[in-house]
Design a protein around this motif. Sequence first.
Motif, PDB file in Angstrom:
ATOM      1  N   THR A 408       0.830  -1.203   0.000  1.00  0.00           N
ATOM      2  CA  THR A 408       0.000   0.000   0.000  1.00  0.00           C
ATOM      3  C   THR A 408       0.866   1.255   0.000  1.00  0.00           C
ATOM      4  O   THR A 408       0.665   2.181  -0.799  1.00  0.00           O
ATOM      5  CB  THR A 408      -0.934   0.010   1.219  1.00  0.00           C
ATOM      6  N   LEU A 411       2.737   1.579  -3.441  1.00  0.00           N
ATOM      7  CA  LEU A 411       1.868   1.916  -4.570  1.00  0.00           C
ATOM      8  C   LEU A 411       1.317   3.331  -4.458  1.00  0.00           C
ATOM      9  O   LEU A 411       1.226   4.057  -5.454  1.00  0.00           O
ATOM     10  CB  LEU A 411       0.721   0.901  -4.659  1.00  0.00           C
ATOM     11  N   LEU A 416       2.266   5.994 -11.050  1.00  0.00           N
ATOM     12  CA  LEU A 416       1.656   4.869 -11.766  1.00  0.00           C
ATOM     13  C   LEU A 416       1.941   4.910 -13.260  1.00  0.00           C
ATOM     14  O   LEU A 416       1.596   4.000 -13.994  1.00  0.00           O
ATOM     15  CB  LEU A 416       0.144   4.851 -11.512  1.00  0.00           C
ATOM     16  N   THR A 425       3.761  -2.373 -11.669  1.00  0.00           N
ATOM     17  CA  THR A 425       2.595  -1.817 -10.971  1.00  0.00           C
ATOM     18  C   THR A 425       1.468  -2.836 -10.932  1.00  0.00           C
ATOM     19  O   THR A 425       0.823  -3.028  -9.894  1.00  0.00           O
ATOM     20  CB  THR A 425       2.121  -0.530 -11.661  1.00  0.00           C
ATOM     21  N   LEU A 429      -0.118  -4.423  -7.602  1.00  0.00           N
ATOM     22  CA  LEU A 429      -1.534  -4.192  -7.318  1.00  0.00           C
ATOM     23  C   LEU A 429      -2.283  -5.514  -7.183  1.00  0.00           C
ATOM     24  O   LEU A 429      -3.135  -5.678  -6.299  1.00  0.00           O
ATOM     25  CB  LEU A 429      -2.147  -3.339  -8.429  1.00  0.00           C
ATOM     26  N   VAL A 448      -7.108  -0.724  -2.373  1.00  0.00           N
ATOM     27  CA  VAL A 448      -7.275  -1.246  -3.732  1.00  0.00           C
ATOM     28  C   VAL A 448      -8.279  -0.384  -4.489  1.00  0.00           C
ATOM     29  O   VAL A 448      -8.055  -0.008  -5.656  1.00  0.00           O
ATOM     30  CB  VAL A 448      -7.749  -2.715  -3.692  1.00  0.00           C
ATOM     31  N   LEU A 451      -6.594   2.947  -5.498  1.00  0.00           N
ATOM     32  CA  LEU A 451      -5.616   2.789  -6.579  1.00  0.00           C
ATOM     33  C   LEU A 451      -6.298   2.500  -7.914  1.00  0.00           C
ATOM     34  O   LEU A 451      -5.886   3.018  -8.959  1.00  0.00           O
ATOM     35  CB  LEU A 451      -4.643   1.675  -6.226  1.00  0.00           C
ATOM     36  N   THR A 459      -6.531   0.237 -15.979  1.00  0.00           N
ATOM     37  CA  THR A 459      -6.441  -0.946 -15.116  1.00  0.00           C
ATOM     38  C   THR A 459      -6.245  -2.200 -15.971  1.00  0.00           C
ATOM     39  O   THR A 459      -7.017  -2.447 -16.903  1.00  0.00           O
ATOM     40  CB  THR A 459      -7.721  -1.107 -14.279  1.00  0.00           C
TER      41      THR A 459
END
Length: 863
Positions: A408, A411, A416, A425, A429, A448, A451, A459
């Motif tokens: 956590t 990230l 990113l 990444t 994740l 989560v 992010l 994503t």
Amino acid sequence: MLRAAGVEVEADLPYAGLHQLLLPLHEELSHLQKDLRTALRAALGLEDAPVRDQLLVCNATLTLLVNAARGPGLLVIVDDLHWMNPTSAGVVAFVARRLGAGRLSLLAAGRTEAEKALRPLGIRMHQLTPLNEAESDDLLNAHHPDLDGATRRRVLNEARGNPLALLELPTALTWTGVESDSFATTPVTRRIQDLYAARLEGASDLGRRLLLLAALDATGDCRLLSITDSQAEAMEALAKAERDRLIEFDSQSGRLTFPHPLIRSTIITLASGADRRWAHNRLASLFDGQPDRQVWHLAAAAVAPDSEIAGLLEQTGHRSFRRGDGAGATSAFMHAARLSTDPGESSRRLALAAYARGHISGELRQSSRMLVEMRRMSSLPPLHGALACAHQLLNSDGDVDAAHRLLTTALLNARLEEDDYPSTTAEALYLLMMCAFFGGRGELWQPVRVLLGELGSRTPPAIALSWGTLADPARASARALKELDMALGGLTESADPSHIVRVALAAAFVDRLPDCRSALRQVARAGLEGQAPVLGLNAQMLLGRDLFWTGGWDEATKTIDDAVALCLSSGYLILSTPGRYAQGMLASLRGDYDTAEAIAEELMGWAGPRNIRLIECYGRHIRALAALSRGDYENAYRQTASIVPPGALPPHAPHALVTQLDLVEAAIRTGRHAEAAAHATALVEAGVRTISSRQALVTDAVAALVAPEEMTRLRFDETLALPEVGRWPFDLARVQLLYGERLRRMRAVQESRAQLRAALETFQRLRAQPWVERAANELRATGEGETIHSFDSHEVLTHQERLIAQLAASGLTNKQIGERLSLSPRTVSGHLYHLFPKLGISSRAALRDALDSQVHHEPPAST
């Protein structure tokens, strides 16, 4: 005859050995059907396409070889298999296991010390031992009949049964430039190297350059002759090397080969560093269209750190990672680290190597040692170091919270849009999601969510699918399920085993694992052959879960037992827990209550201090199923209610879709009708039945259980008429049993018998012993005249079962028996449920006669 040999410098190049083996059959590729031809051409690098299916490559190779074997037949010879890259070795193993039809034979050889690596390939092996004295004498007579007695004795003594030494040492003793006295003090391999070195001294400069190129390339590509403007000079140099038995030219295949691998290693060892760098640079120019092969030669030619080559190697590492080639990825990342000009870049690439080693290659302990050494030498890079360390914490120690905090922080502080997005990444994740998944607590999912909001449309697909169905499967939206179904449609086309496993896990709690079966078997098979073994273990666990829910319990047992054993032996403790859960469920439902309780206690004892809620749920569910199986409904209710409270579907609780029938049945049988009705209402209002055919079956069955008596038949009939309910045999049999019990109490005897017979048949096939007995007892209560025997009524009792049976037959209660044998009354009860069907009885009153009967008819014990 086809020949190939594994080469140490090509051990990290996918399909390099296969390319060498099949090159002579290049023109025959056009005769293969399109899908096989495309897969094989992609694997051999003959067209720019990813290798999507390892099984297609294997089938294409086998078909090509079988076709080539028509007529006089075909012998395939593979030397130095221990050096062949894992993908090629896997194909060789696939072919080897399918010999026997036609005129195709295969002979492969590898070093004795590599036996551990070769044995998992499944190839029948024979260890060659040294020749005995008589055999050695025969070999010398055949090849060196004119040796005098003293020389013969010396050769026999020095060779020690090594056939190559027996052939070569007589020549070495008279070869100019080799002092015979030195043979007495050097190892056999060094002695023979000295022999080849003496031969090399007679080669021209051009000949030595050609031999070095061939040794470092090992494909046998005759383009190597292009290093000189004079083809005649090159051919003459090669002709002399062939006369000196240093190299061979196969006119049929048009390739250069070495008579023995030791010749290749001698050539490389004796070459100067400058000569090797020249040769690697020359080879790099020859492989301009094959970036992975080219970059390895560039890296070998580098005399100092080079940021450009390091970057190219890292790209090669990422490509290997996506193919599931953990060894290739690790090697590429580590070499890239050594060539990095910036210490931070070097640390970053070493962290990637440690992660690849643990995540794909199954070398968790080696990965840990790498991280310890990195911490000692320098600080770890924030995101990449966090990824590697968190993977270690989660998989070996089960420290979910520490791994979650580490990821956590890294990230949230990372950019990113970093250069290697989405690779690092995305990996970090996804690992964060796994921490939240196992942790099973809503607060772990919050980072989560944040992010994913930052990434938005960027994503990665597997993460988006996991968020849509794995994070909170009870609330999976229609859109998320549709996207998952679309991904499943193309899953077998994926060449990325990580993607396959992750999509399959997203499908697991919404009952779509049957659609992943083919792709998962592909990954599991590759894992057993040494390619991405950790991903293979994940695939085996998911296949075991699929087999459990779809009724393949015996195959599930074998699949899961093998996977759990491998997980535990290699240190992947958290990965073993889904398998232990499945083992516990099977033990509970088959009446092995001691095993079930031991597994439940183990899981909860491990997960409790670590606050891993999912694994605690595993243990509670095992105990709930055991309690249901032996009729202890109060305990079953307590266990299921501790997983999911009645009347509620808490967020981020995957077991809400696993235990609903267990909870409602236990609630009804303990008089908690309000709680049962509340839970049925919660399931209906959440729309759980729309998730899958299994959820529709179970949810509608729950609604039928709590419906008014006048609605019972209608609700159950509608439930059993749902489409695809036959895909879930145990769930269907449970519903039929519940319906049959209701019908009997409603005095609808004939209809009751039909449902109970159907349930009994399924339970017998699954060998769900307590459920067989329950269905049989219900049938007897309907007046069914036929005697119903358990599937294993002729099994011999264990020693402990016989003691318990004898004490029970004497009139002792479960409590008294437990006191005598230091067992709990519950364990005694479980043993009685287990042994009654073995004896073909249903009550204690029949125990004495049954035991007497078994004494007279039991076969003698084997010695």
